[in-house]
Motif scaffolding. Structure first.
Motif, mmCIF file in Angstrom:
data_model
loop_
_atom_site.group_PDB
_atom_site.id
_atom_site.type_symbol
_atom_site.label_atom_id
_atom_site.label_comp_id
_atom_site.label_asym_id
_atom_site.label_seq_id
_atom_site.Cartn_x
_atom_site.Cartn_y
_atom_site.Cartn_z
ATOM 1 N N ARG A 267 0.835 -1.211 0.000
ATOM 2 C CA ARG A 267 0.000 0.000 0.000
ATOM 3 C C ARG A 267 0.862 1.251 0.000
ATOM 4 N NH1 ARG A 267 -4.898 0.617 3.769
ATOM 5 N NH2 ARG A 267 -4.889 2.487 2.497
ATOM 6 N N ALA A 268 1.965 1.237 0.745
ATOM 7 C CA ALA A 268 2.849 2.401 0.791
ATOM 8 C C ALA A 268 3.490 2.642 -0.569
ATOM 9 C CB ALA A 268 3.919 2.204 1.857
ATOM 10 N N ARG A 269 3.897 1.573 -1.245
ATOM 11 C CA ARG A 269 4.495 1.735 -2.566
ATOM 12 C C ARG A 269 3.486 2.296 -3.563
ATOM 13 N NH1 ARG A 269 6.408 -3.727 -2.245
ATOM 14 N NH2 ARG A 269 8.278 -3.688 -0.976
ATOM 15 N N SER A 270 2.250 1.852 -3.476
ATOM 16 C CA SER A 270 1.258 2.327 -4.433
ATOM 17 C C SER A 270 0.822 3.761 -4.123
ATOM 18 C CB SER A 270 0.040 1.406 -4.446
ATOM 19 O OG SER A 270 -0.656 1.477 -3.219
ATOM 20 N N ALA A 271 0.918 4.184 -2.874
ATOM 21 C CA ALA A 271 0.520 5.541 -2.498
ATOM 22 C C ALA A 271 1.621 6.549 -2.766
ATOM 23 C CB ALA A 271 0.145 5.587 -1.019
ATOM 24 N N ARG A 272 2.850 6.083 -2.861
ATOM 25 C CA ARG A 272 3.980 6.972 -3.070
ATOM 26 C C ARG A 272 3.933 7.535 -4.486
ATOM 27 N NH1 ARG A 272 9.384 4.006 -2.265
ATOM 28 N NH2 ARG A 272 8.527 2.899 -4.033
ATOM 29 N N PRO A 273 4.097 8.839 -4.643
ATOM 30 C CA PRO A 273 4.084 9.399 -5.996
ATOM 31 C C PRO A 273 5.317 8.938 -6.768
ATOM 32 C CG PRO A 273 4.657 11.088 -4.421
ATOM 33 C CD PRO A 273 4.276 9.858 -3.631
ATOM 34 N N ALA A 274 5.116 8.547 -7.984
ATOM 35 C CA ALA A 274 6.211 8.084 -8.824
ATOM 36 C C ALA A 274 7.025 9.273 -9.306
ATOM 37 C CB ALA A 274 5.667 7.305 -10.005
ATOM 38 N N LEU A 275 8.321 9.082 -9.391
ATOM 39 C CA LEU A 275 9.183 10.134 -9.916
ATOM 40 C C LEU A 275 9.148 10.056 -11.437
ATOM 41 C CD1 LEU A 275 12.249 9.931 -7.540
ATOM 42 C CD2 LEU A 275 10.434 11.599 -7.553
ATOM 43 N N VAL A 276 8.597 11.070 -12.031
ATOM 44 C CA VAL A 276 8.467 11.108 -13.478
ATOM 45 C C VAL A 276 9.571 12.009 -14.018
ATOM 46 C CG1 VAL A 276 6.933 11.693 -15.389
ATOM 47 C CG2 VAL A 276 5.991 10.815 -13.247
ATOM 48 N N PRO A 277 10.365 11.537 -14.969
ATOM 49 C CA PRO A 277 11.463 12.370 -15.466
ATOM 50 C C PRO A 277 10.999 13.639 -16.150
ATOM 51 C CG PRO A 277 11.600 10.133 -16.351
ATOM 52 C CD PRO A 277 10.355 10.220 -15.544
ATOM 53 N N SER A 278 9.746 13.694 -16.586
ATOM 54 C CA SER A 278 9.269 14.879 -17.296
ATOM 55 C C SER A 278 8.846 16.000 -16.346
ATOM 56 C CB SER A 278 8.097 14.502 -18.201
ATOM 57 O OG SER A 278 7.022 14.043 -17.415
ATOM 58 N N VAL A 279 8.922 15.779 -15.038
ATOM 59 C CA VAL A 279 8.541 16.806 -14.071
ATOM 60 C C VAL A 279 9.615 17.886 -14.054
ATOM 61 C CG1 VAL A 279 8.183 17.277 -11.625
ATOM 62 C CG2 VAL A 279 7.219 15.236 -12.644
ATOM 63 N N ASP A 280 9.183 19.129 -14.114
ATOM 64 C CA ASP A 280 10.116 20.246 -14.068
ATOM 65 C C ASP A 280 10.598 20.424 -12.635
ATOM 66 O OD1 ASP A 280 11.604 22.449 -14.652
ATOM 67 O OD2 ASP A 280 9.897 23.823 -14.800
ATOM 68 N N LEU A 281 11.880 20.252 -12.407
ATOM 69 C CA LEU A 281 12.424 20.317 -11.059
ATOM 70 C C LEU A 281 12.346 21.724 -10.474
ATOM 71 C CD1 LEU A 281 15.510 17.973 -11.363
ATOM 72 C CD2 LEU A 281 13.259 17.460 -10.428
ATOM 73 N N ALA A 282 12.251 22.736 -11.294
ATOM 74 C CA ALA A 282 12.160 24.113 -10.800
ATOM 75 C C ALA A 282 10.809 24.373 -10.144
ATOM 76 C CB ALA A 282 12.387 25.093 -11.932
#
Length: 76
Positions: A26-41
């Motif tokens: 459940r914790a793994r599924s609730a954790r937001p996935a790190l998407v490479p297209s996310v703007d780090l700024a």
């Protein structure tokens, strides 16, 4: 009586192990996935971590100030 205690211990361990696996899933599924297209700024700062760091620095500064004040009072 000893066999009964062992049986209960084994059953408790088994239930606990299965429940831990369920909670991890459940914790793994609730954790937001790190998407490479996310703007780090645009990512927000981790406020709890910043608050902890600030409290740590304030605590160390207070501790050092009190130790220096006590050392000055003892030498005078």
């Amino acid at each position: 009586m000893n066999a009964l205690n062992r049986r209960h211990a084994l059953l408790g361990w088994l239930v606990w192990s299965v429940f831990k696996g369920y909670l991890r899933q459940r914790a793994r599924s609730a954790r937001p996935a790190l998407v490479p297209s996310v703007d780090l700024a645009e990512r927000r700062a981790n406020r709890p971590a910043l608050a902890l760091a600030f409290a740590l620095v304030a605590g160390v500064a207070t501790f050092v100030a009190l130790r220096l004040r006590d050392a000055a009072d003892a030498s005078a």
